[in-house]
Design a protein around this motif. Structure first.
Motif: not given
Ligand code: TYD
Ligand code: MG
Length: 471
Positions: A130-146
């Motif tokens: 499934r294609k999912v779009l995760y919009c985060s207003g709390e964490e940066s993309a880098y943090q999410l990747k980690l």
């Protein structure tokens, strides 16, 4: 997008003001001011909101205001099963009522740091189809990747997951239009805002407006939307109560910072039962589903200690065995202490009164502490027998055999009342290797205990139970 006109409304009486107010000039209430978008022509009155002003036709198609849909006979409406997405997570699927319903809006609430983002990220990392779009207003993309690396280091095939670190609602919709995701996640609703309102992100007006627009999107496009919500100091979901009314499902992720496990429960569900529980354990590599909760709730080190009993309880549809601990000691004060964790304090008082009146134990000068293992909150009345036995066991300082478990509701005259789904409880106790289970006598007829590998002791009154377990 052109800036829309807004006005300030009183939440209590509905009066409209052009400027912000602390105290409503009309009804005199304090702190009820909410900013809202008004119709483009500046007409008095609120713009119809998706929550109230928009109508759905019986085929699930949105009807614009002004377009009339005629009323239908219920029997003429064709109903197909709601289609659901399998989330590849047995606990989450069960709490959702069998999967994520298309076009539904789910609100996931919980204390900060409890693991809401972890749960969602971990779940969507497994949804490769499934294609999912995760919009985060709390964490940066880098943090999410980690975090993703930590959760799923071995597999980097996360092509179906798109991440946007965005707090502007219109930009989120632009991403959605471009990507056409199957599932949209917004982490968290308190951090996103629309330019149409002047108030800052997290204010009541912003939350309400953003949630209403996301709901409209979910219903129109059939895309499920999952919102993450914060919890206030008082323990309720932050933001207006109306948020809980708007969404289809409200999930609470709870647990104690000090215990490693977390409980997911539905407090509202338009597509399933609210009595289901999902249990997870927080590990260094993310959340592990706990499919056999008894394993976690029994410490196994209670053998030979007084004040400990095991209850065969049911929460949702799942039976589990749980440790009940009690401590009774002489009180230093005139008013003795009654303290409970995970159990209703008034219910404990009732059980103590039964002990005093019907069995003759004087606990009026004693402090009584009661603790349900693991910080779990259990509301099953079948816990009564285990609780009352634990209290007496501690009071008399006699240990209850660790291979015995108890189930039964205690009535006001000391009788043991029948409990629901007894057979399931007995089977669970048998599966976990218990040798004996005390059950209400009245329910004995309903079960075939001859074939079982566990001794079943029917009891009629609390005294009978004490005679068996406290010797
Ligand atoms: P998080 O999902 O950020 O919480 P929330 O979104 O609800 O605020 O969870 C953060 C906590 O989880 C943090 O205290 C560390 C812990 N954690 C683990 O123990 N193991 C893990 O693998 C991860 C990702 C987090
Ligand atoms: Mg988070």
């Amino acid at each position: 997008m052109a800036k829309q006109k807004t006005a300030y409304f009183c939440n209590s009486c509905g009066c409209e003001e052009p400027k912000w107010f602390g105290r409503c000039p009309s009804c005199g209430e304090w702190g009820t001011c909410v900013e809202e978008v008004v119709s483009a022509d500046g007409a008095i009155g609120r713009k119809p909101k998706s929550s109230g002003g928009v109508r759905w036709s019986h085929a699930g198609v949105l009807n614009l205001p002004g377009q009339k849909e005629k009323a239908h006979r219920l029997s003429e409406i064709e109903a197909t099963e709601e289609s659901r997405y399998d989330m590849h997570d047995a606990e989450l699927n069960r709490v959702l009522g069998g999967g994520l319903v298309k076009g539904s809006m789910v609100l996931l609430g919980g204390d900060p740091g409890i693991g809401k983002s972890t749960l969602l990220l971990q779940t969507v990392l497994q949804l490769n189809d499934r294609k999912v779009l995760y919009c985060s207003g709390e964490e940066s993309a880098y943090q999410l990747k980690l975090r993703a690396n930590r959760l799923k280091p071995q597999d980097q095939q996360e092509n179906a997951l798109f991440v946007a670190c965005e707090t502007d609602l219109d930009t989120i919709f632009a991403h959605v239009a471009e990507l056409q995701p199957d599932i949209l996640i917004v982490d968290s609703i308190q951090t996103i805002a629309t330019d149409d309102l002047e108030s800052s992100a997290g204010s009541v007006g912003q939350i309400r407006e953003c949630a209403a627009r996301l709901l409209k999107f979910a219903k129109e496009s059939g895309t499920p939307v999952i919102l993450v919500g914060h919890i206030t100091k008082e323990g309720s979901l932050a933001g207006p109560k109306v948020l809980e009314h708007i969404v289809d499902t409200v999930l609470q992720f709870e647990g104690d910072q000090h215990y490693m496990y977390r409980i997911l429960r539905a407090t509202k569900n338009r597509f399933g039962s609210t009595s289901e529980l999902g249990i997870y354990e927080m590990l260094g590599t993310g959340l592990r589903q706990v499919s056999n909760p008894s394993e976690l709730l029994l410490s196994g080190c209670q053998q030979g200690l007084s004040g400990v009993t095991i209850a065969a309880a049911i929460e949702g549809l799942r039976p589990f065995l749980i440790e009940t601990q009690s401590l009774v000691s002489s009180s230093a004060y005139a008013t003795p202490m009654r303290s409970t964790t995970g159990f209703d304090g008034r219910r404990l008082n009732m059980l103590l009164a039964v002990l005093e009146k019907k069995v003759g134990f004087k606990l009026g000068q004693k402090d009584v502490f009661l603790n349900i293992a693991g910080g779990l909150r259990v509301s099953d009345p079948a816990m009564d027998l285990a609780v009352i036995s634990a209290v007496l066991s501690s009071n008399m300082d006699i240990a209850v055999d660790g291979r015995t478990c108890l189930t039964g509701e205690v009535g006001l005259s000391g009788e043991i009342r029948p409990v629901s789904r007894l057979e399931q409880r007995i089977l669970e106790a048998e599966k976990l290797g218990f040798q004996r289970i005390l059950i209400p006598d009245f329910s004995l007829k309903s079960i075939d205990h001859k074939k079982l590998n566990i001794e079943v002791c029917p009891v009629r009154r609390v005294e009978d139970a004490f005679r068996i377990v406290l010797k």
